[in-house]
Design an enzyme around this catalytic site. Structure first.
Site, PDB file in Angstrom:
ATOM      1  N   ASP A  88      29.615  67.297  50.348  1.00  0.00           N
ATOM      2  CA  ASP A  88      29.327  66.306  49.018  1.00  0.00           C
ATOM      3  C   ASP A  88      27.644  66.376  49.622  1.00  0.00           C
ATOM      4  OD1 ASP A  88      31.175  65.688  47.099  1.00  0.00           O
ATOM      5  OD2 ASP A  88      32.113  64.245  48.014  1.00  0.00           O
ATOM      6  N   ASP A 121      31.135  68.899  41.621  1.00  0.00           N
ATOM      7  CA  ASP A 121      31.900  67.301  40.833  1.00  0.00           C
ATOM      8  C   ASP A 121      31.087  67.540  39.365  1.00  0.00           C
ATOM      9  OD1 ASP A 121      33.336  66.878  43.189  1.00  0.00           O
ATOM     10  OD2 ASP A 121      32.438  66.136  43.819  1.00  0.00           O
TER      11      ASP A 121
END
Length: 166
Positions: free
Chosen positions: A124, A142
């Site tokens: 991330d 995501d």
């Protein structure tokens, strides 16, 4: 006399491949150029590049579960992607309200599966915040999953209302 099969929406999987490619390209950039756990402001007070890792799912759900969750979330993502691909095979090619969100979810889910299988976690790097309130870091996969899920919900809701009026 044979009937020609109606063109299905599997061609939309090209969008899934584009999502996977962009996601993996962005994560390669992150691994190459961003330091770990260091905020690099993009828009001061709102948006940082912030390289971090997630062994769980959304909002780090089950991230400290001991390792089994990697296989659970991989299986779940592959299963959901398979189901959505099956639904694409039954959808009309021009039905973008169904095909677009399904394709986004498939691409995002498989982009994160690649991370889990290659690294044992998801990479991330996008961090949004307002003052001292931070949204959990996320990535392009995501974003595709969320956009696709919102599309599925909204188009399902509006198409359902439209068919009730008819």
């Amino acid at each position: 006399m044979s009937k020609h099969p109606k063109p299905n929406a599997l061609i939309w999987l090209i969008l899934s491949v584009v999502v996977i490619a962009l996601d993996q390209w962005s994560k390669a950039w992150v691994l190459r150029d961003l330091p770990e756990y260091t905020a690099i402001p993009v828009i001061e007070g709102f948006w940082n590049w912030y390289r971090t890792y997630n062994t769980g799912a959304a909002f780090s759900f089950l991230s400290d579960a001991g390792g089994w969750q990697i296989w659970f979330f991989t299986g779940l993502a592959v299963g959901i992607s398979g189901l959505l691909t099956f639904w694409l095979s039954r959808a009309a090619r021009g039905d973008w309200r169904q095909a677009l969100p399904y394709s986004l979810v498939v691409g995002g889910a498989l982009g994160n599966v690649i991370d889990r299988l290659m690294h044992g976690h998801v990479i991330d790097f996008i961090q949004w915040h307002w003052r001292d309130h931070y949204w959990p870091a996320f990535n392009l996969a995501d974003s595709a999953i969320v956009a696709g899920a919102v599309g599925i919900a909204l188009f399902g809701l509006f198409d359902g209302k439209r068919s009730k009026k008819a």
